[in-house]
Each structure stands twice: as C-alpha cells, then as structure tokens.
Design a protein around this motif. Sequence first.
Motif, mmCIF file in Angstrom:
data_model
loop_
_atom_site.group_PDB
_atom_site.id
_atom_site.type_symbol
_atom_site.label_atom_id
_atom_site.label_comp_id
_atom_site.label_asym_id
_atom_site.label_seq_id
_atom_site.Cartn_x
_atom_site.Cartn_y
_atom_site.Cartn_z
ATOM 1 N N ASN A 1 0.811 -1.209 0.000
ATOM 2 C CA ASN A 1 0.000 0.000 0.000
ATOM 3 C C ASN A 1 0.850 1.267 0.000
ATOM 4 O OD1 ASN A 1 -3.125 -0.613 0.353
ATOM 5 N ND2 ASN A 1 -1.967 -2.223 1.381
ATOM 6 N N ALA A 2 2.027 1.194 0.612
ATOM 7 C CA ALA A 2 2.937 2.339 0.565
ATOM 8 C C ALA A 2 3.419 2.594 -0.859
ATOM 9 C CB ALA A 2 4.120 2.101 1.506
ATOM 10 N N VAL A 3 3.721 1.531 -1.601
ATOM 11 C CA VAL A 3 4.147 1.676 -2.992
ATOM 12 C C VAL A 3 3.024 2.303 -3.832
ATOM 13 C CG1 VAL A 3 4.726 0.413 -5.094
ATOM 14 C CG2 VAL A 3 5.848 -0.182 -2.950
ATOM 15 N N MET B 1 12.841 4.435 2.100
ATOM 16 C CA MET B 1 11.851 3.728 2.913
ATOM 17 C C MET B 1 11.310 2.502 2.186
ATOM 18 S SD MET B 1 9.776 6.754 4.940
ATOM 19 C CE MET B 1 9.441 7.834 3.559
ATOM 20 N N LEU B 2 10.934 2.668 0.939
ATOM 21 C CA LEU B 2 10.348 1.556 0.192
ATOM 22 C C LEU B 2 11.361 0.433 -0.033
ATOM 23 C CD1 LEU B 2 8.255 3.476 -2.504
ATOM 24 C CD2 LEU B 2 7.419 2.414 -0.397
ATOM 25 N N MET B 3 12.592 0.794 -0.347
ATOM 26 C CA MET B 3 13.618 -0.224 -0.572
ATOM 27 C C MET B 3 13.919 -0.981 0.724
ATOM 28 S SD MET B 3 14.670 -0.411 -3.769
ATOM 29 C CE MET B 3 16.387 -0.881 -3.886
ATOM 30 N N THR C 1 8.771 -2.082 9.565
ATOM 31 C CA THR C 1 8.265 -1.939 8.201
ATOM 32 C C THR C 1 6.883 -1.300 8.184
ATOM 33 O OG1 THR C 1 9.571 -3.843 7.499
ATOM 34 C CG2 THR C 1 7.737 -3.224 6.093
ATOM 35 N N CYS C 2 6.025 -1.692 9.111
ATOM 36 C CA CYS C 2 4.687 -1.095 9.168
ATOM 37 C C CYS C 2 4.756 0.389 9.506
ATOM 38 C CB CYS C 2 3.827 -1.835 10.197
ATOM 39 S SG CYS C 2 3.325 -3.487 9.684
ATOM 40 N N ILE C 3 5.635 0.756 10.424
ATOM 41 C CA ILE C 3 5.798 2.173 10.762
ATOM 42 C C ILE C 3 6.362 2.935 9.570
ATOM 43 C CG2 ILE C 3 7.125 3.773 12.194
ATOM 44 C CD1 ILE C 3 6.838 1.752 14.489
ATOM 45 N N THR C 4 7.294 2.315 8.869
ATOM 46 C CA THR C 4 7.861 2.960 7.686
ATOM 47 C C THR C 4 6.793 3.162 6.615
ATOM 48 O OG1 THR C 4 10.025 1.974 8.141
ATOM 49 C CG2 THR C 4 9.653 2.817 5.920
ATOM 50 N N GLY C 5 5.942 2.156 6.409
ATOM 51 C CA GLY C 5 4.851 2.304 5.450
ATOM 52 C C GLY C 5 3.914 3.431 5.835
ATOM 53 N N GLN C 6 3.636 3.533 7.122
ATOM 54 C CA GLN C 6 2.803 4.634 7.612
ATOM 55 C C GLN C 6 3.481 5.979 7.334
ATOM 56 O OE1 GLN C 6 2.506 4.926 11.919
ATOM 57 N NE2 GLN C 6 0.330 5.426 11.795
ATOM 58 N N GLN C 7 4.797 6.019 7.483
ATOM 59 C CA GLN C 7 5.550 7.245 7.254
ATOM 60 C C GLN C 7 5.493 7.680 5.792
ATOM 61 O OE1 GLN C 7 6.892 8.765 9.846
ATOM 62 N NE2 GLN C 7 8.026 10.420 8.870
ATOM 63 N N GLY D 1 -5.948 2.989 6.650
ATOM 64 C CA GLY D 1 -5.674 1.628 7.110
ATOM 65 C C GLY D 1 -4.258 1.361 7.574
ATOM 66 N N MET D 2 -3.330 2.271 7.348
ATOM 67 C CA MET D 2 -1.939 1.998 7.695
ATOM 68 C C MET D 2 -1.717 1.935 9.199
ATOM 69 S SD MET D 2 -0.702 1.591 4.700
ATOM 70 C CE MET D 2 1.076 1.596 4.869
#
Length: 590
Positions: free
Chosen positions: A313-315, A349-351, A408-414, A426-427
Amino acid sequence: MPSYKAPLDDMRFILHDVFHAEKLWASMPATAEVSRDLADAVLEEAGKMVEGVMLPLNRSGDEEGCTWSDTGVATPSGFKEAFQLMAENGWTALSGNPAYGGQGMPKMLAVLFEEMMHSGNTSLALYTLLSNGACLCLDAHASEQLKALYLPKIYAGEWSGTMCLTEPHSGTDLGILRTRAEPQDDGSFAITGTKIFITGGEHDFNDNIIHLVLAKLPDAPAGSKGISLFLVPKFLVDENGNVGERNGVSCGSIEHKMGIKGSATCVMNFDGAKGWLIGEANQGLACMFTMMNYERVSIGLQGLGLGEISYQNAVAYARDRLQGRAASGVQNPAGNADPIIVHGDVRRMLMTMRALNEGGRALSAYLGMQLDIAKFSDDAAARAQADDRVALLTPVAKAFFTDRGLETCITGQQVFGGHGYIREWGMEQFVRDARIAQIYEGTNGIQALDLAGRKVVRNGGASAAAFVAEVRNWLEGETHGVLESVRAPLKNALNLLEQGTATLLEQAGNDPDAVNALAVEYLDLFGLVTYAWLWARMMVASADRGDRFGASKQVVGRFYFERLLPRADVLLRQMQAGSAAMMALAADDF
C-alpha cells in the motif's frame, strides 16, 4: 480500504528457484506426491481465499471487535462465516496429519500461506493458527485415543483449539503457575485455576473449543519440572465424538487491546473442569513447547505478513501522491508535481521495506524446509541436523521477523505522511496489529535470551558454528559471477557473527549479566547476517532470468548489502561494550 495481492511470483521463486523444493519433497515418501504444479495451485487458491474472504473483513473486524457477555463471546460480523468457509475448503488442515484428516502439505507451503493470512486479516488468522498448534501438540504427545477423538474434528474446523499457559502472576516464569490438577477415579483430572491472555479462548465459530492447559499435580516437583499438560474441552465429548454437557470452564472477560481487535483475548476460568493428561506427568512443558515453537514461527510470520501489506500500500500511494519535483528534473510534466516515489527519502523507505520483507520470506521458507526435513526425512543424520537448525533459528525468526515487521509497518505509515496517521487509509491498523507480535508467544527479549543462553552458550556455540559452516560451504561452492559484488561483504558478515559468538561466550564465562546484556544485539546480528546469506542466494537464483523480476532482485539485493547489512558492525561494537554501564546504575537511581 487497503488492498493486497498475494506475492505469488516471489513465493514461487523462493520455493522453486532458490530452494528447489520439489526435489526435496520427492526425496521424502511423505511429501513425494507434492509436485510443483500442486504447490503452485495451493498458493494460488490460498491467495484468492485471503484476498476475497479474509481481507474484506479486516477493517470492519478491527472497528467492531469482539463482544463479551455471560453467555459467550461474539466475534465481528462475517468472521464465523469466513472461518467456516475456510474449513470447508480445507484451509484449517493444510499441514495436518493425513491419518486424522489433515492434508499433510509441507511446512514450506504452510509458512507462505500463513504469511498471506497475516497480511489479509491477522485477527481471523489467529483462530486457525492456534488450532493448528494444538493439533501439532496432540499429534506428537497425546494418546491414540485422544488423537482419534479430537484431531479429526479440529482439522475439519468443527472444533477449535487453544493453548492456556499464562496466569495473572505468572507469564514467562511458568514454574510458579498455580493451576492445579486433581486425579479422579475415572482416570481424568479436575482442573482448577485461572489463565489470562488466551487467544480464541471463547468465540462463536464452532461447537467446541479444546483447551490445552498447563497445571500441576498434587505431588509435582517444584518449579518448571512439575508442570503437566491436560486436554480440557469446553463441552464434554463421548467416545463417539458427540458433544455433551458443558465442562467447568468459562470465559470471565476479554481484553480491550491496542490491536488485533477481532481476535478474542480471554480470561479463562477452570472450576474443577474435567481434563485428560497429555503425555507423561510432569513433562507438560516439553509437550507444550512442541506447540510453542510452532506458534513462535507463526507469530514471526505475523510481522512478515503485515510488513508485506504495508509495503504494497505504501508503494501504491507513493506512485499516486504528487508532491514536489524530482531532484534530477521534472518527471511528470503533465502535472504540477511529481509522484513522491521519485524522491530519495521515499525510495529509501520503500527499498528498506522490500529488502526486509523478501529476506524474511526467504528465511521463513528455509525454516519451513528444515521443519520438513526434521519431520519427514528418512535420513537420521539429516533429521538431527535439521532439528538443530530449527532450534537455533526459531527465536531468530520470531523476534527478527516481528521487530522488522513493526519497523516496516511504521515505515509504510511514514510514506503516507499525515494520511498514514488517519484511520481511513488503514496503515495505522497495521502498526497496531503488528505491535503485539513482539510481545506474545514469548517477548522478543525472551527470544534473544533463548538464542544466546540456551542455543549458543549452553553448547559452547556449536550450533551457531554449524550454521556458519553451512553458509561458508555454500559461499565457497558457488561460483556465479553475480556474487563477486557481495562475496566480500558476506564473508565479512560471517566474521562479525563469529566474533559476536566468541564475545558472547567469553563474556558469559566471566560475567553473570553478560547473556542478558548482549542477547538482543546478538539476535539482531544473527538475523542481519542470515538475511545477507539468503539475499546472496536470491541474487544467484535470479541472475540469469533476463526479466524485470530478476533485474529487480539484483537491485534490491545490492541495496540490502550496501544499506542494511552495515548495521551488523554497530551491533558487534555494542556487544563488545559488555554489561558494565548497563548494570551500574542503582535501581533507586532510575
């Protein structure tokens, strides 16, 4: 609502190209019929089930939660029907013993399926996973009579299973538990006591719930050597499997939690409940750890699965969200800004998320492979080696997967910025759901102590040395040119792990606080180095594909070695500092 697609291409790559699973399965009679086509079909159907049945209930299950009353626990709308559909299609028995109605699929497949379930709906997944663990324990330790009576029903999803360890005063220190078991004239036992934090202890899915309960007999030795394990059904069952009267077990309340709100976390009261001994008296902890080790791997996969859906979802968001212009020049001339995926910090972050997720997926499959060898191989030496590897890596998988999963979840939220903090995207639910995985089934600090103390110091580092030797043997035998860019960093990482092991052993011999002081850094060092080896294997396996998938693997692998593996140097320096500063401050001065 967040979206999710099962990462089937990567899962097939791990199974077939990296670990050559079909060759392993063909070598063992119990798995010889599991072909590549069958495995791929299982994964594809699992993905459809998770995407179509579990995921749509994830958000609503979090918002509605479970409801307690004195008549029982109601799960969120749709959960019961989803569980029944999963059971009807065999997903509650995927790796169960075929002699009692299980499908007997390899653990290598099961770990990938469990990752999918945790991505789609962790709360719903937990009910199934606890039942699977209970079945594993019963199959390994219960009498034939108990197995024949209970296993087919649990595999079929008609009944569920739990594990009941923790008490209000006794968490990790099970030796001080107070639940007691009084022998009865009919060979059963009367179980009395209270257990807390029991996942799925009460719910509305099916006709019966089978509790595996740790308790002490009247003449039991003190401490953990005096613990026995008992099967205690919610409803008593006759010899033909018919459900009868209610047993003396009830749910006193459910917890109100930060996350996994669709999973009922129960206080369970046993008031002279009728139970039956599993295995030998006073050997309950050994029996329960069959289940605990399974659950620890499964909970590790909770971190991995949530990390994967957060990444996906972050991507998607980073491709759509327009903010600023790329440093290298305009990338979206038709718009007033470029998508944020062009920016270096978002790429970082994504990598990082992707490198950790794919490294974790490879380790989960490797651990599943070792579990398959330990269970099914005809080679006694191979089984013993696999058992040793499972014991060594289980605490690494549980803790490293869940620590990196929350990261990873916190990074996705970021990546979402302010929108990541808002419920509608939803993040934030992924962050909340991931947080518990570091705590239950043995906190990650306990996992680190298990690795450092029991698995390394206790045997003088022999298991760790055997693992390092396996990696070195692979590295020395692999000649593909793609390795030249990472061979030296991997060798250095192995040296760091050996130095960390030596530091741990040396300090443990001189300092009683050393294991506690060094354990967490040692586990993280072990995890980073293990991922490096698996990334090297993935780079070799994907080097000659000639497609976008293979090219992407090379890039992400290089990122892991350049940007994440260097953390290992710092971890070793932290270990070498020892316990002095950590333990110097008086308790009253905190």
